[in-house]
Design a protein around this motif. Structure first.
Motif, PDB file in Angstrom:
ATOM      1  N   GLN A  11       0.832  -1.406  -0.365  1.00 54.59           N
ATOM      2  CA  GLN A  11      -0.535   0.190   0.074  1.00 54.59           C
ATOM      3  C   GLN A  11       0.702   1.613   0.233  1.00 54.59           C
ATOM      4  O   GLN A  11       1.052   1.866  -0.362  1.00 54.59           O
ATOM      5  CB  GLN A  11      -1.171  -0.361   1.219  1.00 54.59           C
ATOM      6  N   THR A  12       1.582   1.381   0.994  1.00 61.58           N
ATOM      7  CA  THR A  12       2.686   2.503   0.792  1.00 61.58           C
ATOM      8  C   THR A  12       3.787   2.599   0.025  1.00 61.58           C
ATOM      9  O   THR A  12       3.295   3.776  -0.567  1.00 61.58           O
ATOM     10  CB  THR A  12       3.926   2.840   2.038  1.00 61.58           C
ATOM     11  N   ILE A  13       4.175   1.545  -0.598  1.00 62.14           N
ATOM     12  CA  ILE A  13       5.194   1.330  -1.738  1.00 62.14           C
ATOM     13  C   ILE A  13       4.504   1.798  -3.192  1.00 62.14           C
ATOM     14  O   ILE A  13       4.417   3.611  -4.025  1.00 62.14           O
ATOM     15  CB  ILE A  13       5.679   0.242  -2.782  1.00 62.14           C
ATOM     16  N   PHE A  14       3.231   1.923  -3.412  1.00 57.16           N
ATOM     17  CA  PHE A  14       2.923   2.023  -4.605  1.00 57.16           C
ATOM     18  C   PHE A  14       1.715   3.293  -4.666  1.00 57.16           C
ATOM     19  O   PHE A  14       1.040   4.237  -5.287  1.00 57.16           O
ATOM     20  CB  PHE A  14       1.424   0.798  -5.231  1.00 57.16           C
ATOM     21  N   SER A  15       0.922   3.558  -2.940  1.00 58.35           N
ATOM     22  CA  SER A  15       0.637   5.402  -3.368  1.00 58.35           C
ATOM     23  C   SER A  15       1.569   6.603  -2.733  1.00 58.35           C
ATOM     24  O   SER A  15       1.259   7.958  -3.711  1.00 58.35           O
ATOM     25  CB  SER A  15       0.169   5.026  -1.961  1.00 58.35           C
ATOM     26  N   VAL A  16       3.138   5.955  -2.859  1.00 57.39           N
ATOM     27  CA  VAL A  16       4.230   6.822  -3.052  1.00 57.39           C
ATOM     28  C   VAL A  16       5.113   7.044  -4.196  1.00 57.39           C
ATOM     29  O   VAL A  16       5.256   8.313  -4.631  1.00 57.39           O
ATOM     30  CB  VAL A  16       4.996   7.223  -1.517  1.00 57.39           C
ATOM     31  N   LEU A  17       5.034   5.728  -4.261  1.00 55.35           N
ATOM     32  CA  LEU A  17       5.949   5.452  -5.711  1.00 55.35           C
ATOM     33  C   LEU A  17       5.154   5.778  -7.221  1.00 55.35           C
ATOM     34  O   LEU A  17       5.418   4.485  -7.728  1.00 55.35           O
ATOM     35  CB  LEU A  17       6.960   4.479  -5.666  1.00 55.35           C
ATOM     36  N   ASN A  18       4.253   6.605  -7.243  1.00 56.64           N
ATOM     37  CA  ASN A  18       3.214   6.832  -8.576  1.00 56.64           C
ATOM     38  C   ASN A  18       4.055   7.540  -9.665  1.00 56.64           C
ATOM     39  O   ASN A  18       3.237   7.524 -10.790  1.00 56.64           O
ATOM     40  CB  ASN A  18       1.414   5.686  -8.357  1.00 56.64           C
TER      41      ASN A  18
END
Length: 425
Positions: free
Chosen positions: A129-136
């Protein structure tokens, strides 16, 4: 000029690392190939643990989110990160099993942002959740100062170790960068050198769109040796997992023989067995060696090794590579002097020559390799222990069987490394 030369040499080293083969230099300056692991008959030495579900590390991923990374690129980086660390690894520290991995996240452009400290993510779901919400999406700036990102990672690691928390865990920083810039206070070399000198392993991934040699060379300088990769590497996931542990690679790809696996190491005062004693980046085994330098009989040494470390035992020599390594351990210990003599874990028992193992485990019969000195072995009636003895003025040693109760010498102990199969507190 010095920095340009350094970058050029680093690029050559980086190019060599991409072939999966590393050279080292002997005392005369001659290039000598780093040897691959060698078998010892039916007996083989323990490999580093390779179970990603038991990985126990503190990791910070540092991601360049400047325009140069591109929206497509940063999305691909996000997918790579969760693939590397999402393959069953226990994320966080709220588990009964201490073998877990805390993972922090830093983004940077002209400044750095700490997205997650080492205690925020507590599950695989948190990671995704954190990776894909921040690194988009990328930021709106072209500036990309690597020193800012690495400096923030240093802070995350330091804060995560407050009051000695997880001080026995190894630390890894993985940097994804699209540019290498910086002079003066923005020079990334001082902070990266500071991290590496404190024991942190630093790996880099170049987001390489057009073969930018200055980017590749720069990242090779700041990375731990042989740990600079590119986003175009076919087995990037395997390479990064191999940084964390000396894992099995798909047979389609030739495994690098140069890993210093972050999650495979030895306790203080023990030396990790590797293919070449003098090449720090040669193949590592899941075996630790310690020279004991208070003379004892062979039998006393056997019990002493069992007490020096849980599941310790007198060291084995399954092949010539291990034999040479133990001799180099002795040569590099100032307590030893010529002629070199030390007990090893071979003895005559149950009608044959057998190697010591941890207490409670069956002995292993000698198989495939021996290096007896001339006229040895002698009568077995009382001479049931074996030591290494320098036989001549040549700097070589060979086996001699001796009285296991009366001949007092130094000795070599062995124990399994700390890794995914063995937690060390």
């Amino acid at each position: 000029m010095f920095k340009l030369v350094t970058l050029a040499l680093a690029y050559l080293a980086f190019a060599s690392a991409q072939t999966g083969y590393t050279d080292w230099f002997d005392s005369t300056g001659t290039v000598v190939p780093t040897p691959y692991p060698t078998p010892g008959g039916t007996n083989v030495d323990r490999e580093c643990g390779g179970d990603l579900s038991n990985l126990w590390l503190d990791v910070v991923v540092v991601v360049d989110n400047s325009k140069g990374m591109t929206n497509e690129g940063i999305t691909e980086i996000a997918a790579n990160i969760v693939t590397v660390f999402g393959n069953g690894t226990k994320i966080g520290n709220q588990y009964s099993d201490p073998r877990s991995t805390r993972l922090g996240i830093v983004t940077y452009n002209k400044q750095a942002t700490i997205v997650a400290d080492l205690n925020l993510l507590q599950s695989i779901d948190d990671l995704y959740q954190t990776i894909f919400s921040v690194l988009n999406t990328v930021s709106n700036t072209d500036d990309s100062f690597l020193a800012k990102g690495i400096g923030a990672a240093e802070s995350v690691l330091q804060n995560g170790r407050a009051n000695g928390v997880r001080s026995n865990y190894k630390r890894l920083v993985v940097v994804y960068a699209s540019a290498y810039k910086g002079e003066g206070e923005n020079d990334p070399i001082p902070v990266s050198d500071r991290l590496k000198s404190s024991g942190v392993i630093l790996s880099t991934v170049a987001f390489d769109q057009d073969g930018d040699e200055s980017l590749l060379a720069g990242l090779a300088v700041i990375a731990s040796p042989n740990y600079a990769f590119t986003s175009k590497d076919l087995n990037l996931v395997g390479e990064l997992q191999g940084v964390a542990l000396q894992s099995e690679f798909s047979s389609k790809y030739k495994p690098p023989n140069c890993f210093i696996p972050a999650n495979c190491f030895c306790p203080n005062l023990w030396t990790q067995y590797k293919a070449n004693f003098d090449d720090e980046y040669s193949y590592k085994y899941g075996v630790c060696i310690r020279a004991a330098t208070i003379s004892s009989s062979w039998t006393a040494a056997k019990f002493a090794c069992q007490n020096l470390a849980k599941n310790g035992f007198l060291a084995t020599e399954y092949d010539g590579q291990k034999h040479n390594f133990l001799f180099r351990v002795a040569q590099n210990n100032t307590a030893f002097t010529a002629p070199y003599i030390y007990h090893i874990g071979l003895s005559y028992v149950n009608g044959g020559w057998n190697w010591q193992q941890p207490a409670g485990y069956p002995l292993k019969p000698m198989s495939g390799y021996s290096t007896w000195n001339p006229s040895y072995p002698k009568s077995f009636s009382s001479n049931i222990g074996v030591l290494e003895q320098q036989f001549s003025s040549d700097l070589t040693v060979g086996w001699q069987n001796i009285n296991a109760y009366s001949v007092a010498e130094y000795y070599m102990c062995e124990v399994a490394s700390c890794d995914t199969e063995k937690y060390c507190s």
